[in-house]
Design a protein around this motif. Sequence first.
Motif, PDB file in Angstrom:
ATOM      1  N   GLY A   1       4.755 -15.947   2.963  1.00 40.89           N
ATOM      2  CA  GLY A   1       5.235 -14.825   3.757  1.00 40.89           C
ATOM      3  C   GLY A   1       4.370 -13.604   3.550  1.00 40.89           C
ATOM      4  N   MET A   2       3.968 -13.436   2.304  1.00 41.99           N
ATOM      5  CA  MET A   2       3.155 -12.268   1.966  1.00 41.99           C
ATOM      6  C   MET A   2       1.842 -12.278   2.745  1.00 41.99           C
TER       7      MET A   2
ATOM      8  N   MET B   1      -9.443  -9.644  -0.251  1.00 41.74           N
ATOM      9  CA  MET B   1      -8.095 -10.137  -0.011  1.00 41.74           C
ATOM     10  C   MET B   1      -7.974 -10.728   1.395  1.00 41.74           C
ATOM     11  N   LYS B   2      -8.765 -10.190   2.319  1.00 42.69           N
ATOM     12  CA  LYS B   2      -8.765 -10.722   3.699  1.00 42.69           C
ATOM     13  C   LYS B   2      -9.202 -12.182   3.698  1.00 42.69           C
TER      14      LYS B   2
ATOM     15  N   PRO C   1      -0.932  -6.195   4.855  1.00 45.79           N
ATOM     16  CA  PRO C   1      -1.760  -5.246   5.595  1.00 45.79           C
ATOM     17  C   PRO C   1      -3.178  -5.202   5.027  1.00 45.79           C
ATOM     18  N   GLY C   2      -4.069  -4.593   5.774  1.00 45.48           N
ATOM     19  CA  GLY C   2      -5.436  -4.432   5.281  1.00 45.48           C
ATOM     20  C   GLY C   2      -5.459  -3.574   4.017  1.00 45.48           C
TER      21      GLY C   2
ATOM     22  N   GLY D   1       9.158  -6.760  13.201  1.00 48.16           N
ATOM     23  CA  GLY D   1       8.934  -5.337  12.894  1.00 48.16           C
ATOM     24  C   GLY D   1       7.633  -5.015  12.203  1.00 48.16           C
ATOM     25  N   ALA D   2       6.623  -5.858  12.418  1.00 51.89           N
ATOM     26  CA  ALA D   2       5.338  -5.581  11.762  1.00 51.89           C
ATOM     27  C   ALA D   2       4.796  -4.205  12.163  1.00 51.89           C
ATOM     28  N   HIS D   3       5.229  -3.757  13.330  1.00 53.52           N
ATOM     29  CA  HIS D   3       4.740  -2.453  13.798  1.00 53.52           C
ATOM     30  C   HIS D   3       5.289  -1.309  12.950  1.00 53.52           C
TER      31      HIS D   3
END
Length: 327
Positions: free
Chosen positions: A112-113, A66-67, A118-119, A88-90
């Motif tokens: 956007g996705m 997916m990466k 995320p990993g 707010g990704a954190h």
Amino acid sequence: MELWPGIWPVLLLLFLLLLFLLPTLWFCSPSAKYFFKMAFYNGWILFLAVLAIPVCAVRGRNVENMKILRLMLLHIKYLYGIRVEVRGAHHFPPSQPYVVVSNHQSSLDLLGMMEVLPGRCVPIAKRELLWAGSAGLACWLAGVIFIDRKRTGDAISVMSEVAQTLLTQDVRVWVFPEGTRNHNGSMLPFKRGAFHLAVQAQVPIVPIVMSSYQDFYCKKERRFTSAGFLKTSPLDPPPCHHLSLRDPPLAPWTDISSRRNESPPKRLHGSSLDPMILLDSKLQAAGKKRLMEAIPLSHNFSSSSPSKSSLLVPSKGVSTFTCTHLH
Ligand SMILES: CCCCCCCC/C=C\CCCCCCCC(=O)SCCNC(=O)CCNC(=O)[C@H](O)C(C)(C)COP(=O)(O)OP(=O)(O)OC[C@H]1O[C@@H](n2cnc3c(N)ncnc32)[C@H](O)[C@@H]1OP(=O)(O)O
Ligand SMILES: CCCCCCCCCCCCCC(=O)OC[C@@H](O)COP(=O)(O)O
């Protein structure tokens, strides 16, 4: 070719005609522009998928692929002049499985996705996508989970397996709980699979809101305008809102909380698990307001209690999302 000596002038004429017609349509007809842009979007993704497949095939079906897809898709926003801003990704939990739930407006959500994916996170997609040529194969290689929406029983058993995998293989899952694309300004009632999944795996839910595309894209109106020139205002840090979800889709939460003496499962707590918000720069005041109004939840502002920002706090039979406001 000898049988058709006159073919070349005809082809040349056609080519010149197209050369004239296409730009004319592009500039004069918003519908044609919409069509070209969407056709290119899909075509480009199919093409990129052709490139991605051999690279992904080295590993076989693997969420790490997916990466690769993500990296290969990230540039598309520039082709369309869409600026994506992430807030707010954190708020993503750093290293644990969870279920992401997000609103689903159009296939453009992919942009956007990919920005925030995320990993080790795989989306749940309708089975039909598997047959979308090279894109379907690329998705399969990247571990996208396919469900047959018409066969609830099958879909449920796939999702139950996912609940196991989530923990054993440390993956995250991205679900569009509306279950289909919805661009009419409101949110559809949530399907329940995502919530069952989180309960079964005992993992948090991370809600993501993608802002309305209304000011640059509308499928119904066949409108997809250039969006690159719009001004971006710096956004204030979003205050916290408590959104009460009275709708039955979250019933599983209330059930589980009543079984556990009104106390939510431990792993669903955590002040660091605030949901995050994804905004694009096209979002203007009206758009923001529309989106917030569209979310069929009652929300009460509570800036004085940011410490209560646990992800999900069921209380008196009503599950409560803490959600960051689009501001
Ligand atoms: C470099 C180039 C690359 C190129 C390639 C491109 C790469 C791109 C990469 C990656 C892109 C990936 C693209 C992603 C985008 C795709 C988006 C879509 O496809 S959106 C459609 C699919 N998503 C869903 O449908 C949501 C999930 N759906 C659900 O969760 C549903 O709940 C579902 C299907 C499981 C059942 O749906 P129901 O329509 O039957 O309705 P319900 O009311 O939710 O469920 C019926 C009953 O079943 C129970 N139920 C549901 N799930 C359960 C469960 N897991 N366990 C037990 N009961 C369950 C419910 O509680 C309900 O029962 P009670 O009414 O409550 O009694
Ligand atoms: C064989 C030609 C097909 C061309 C497909 C090009 C690949 C595009 C990949 C984009 C991925 C985004 C997927 C997406 O957004 O799917 C829609 C579903 O969420 C909901 O579908 P529906 O509204 O319920 O039909």
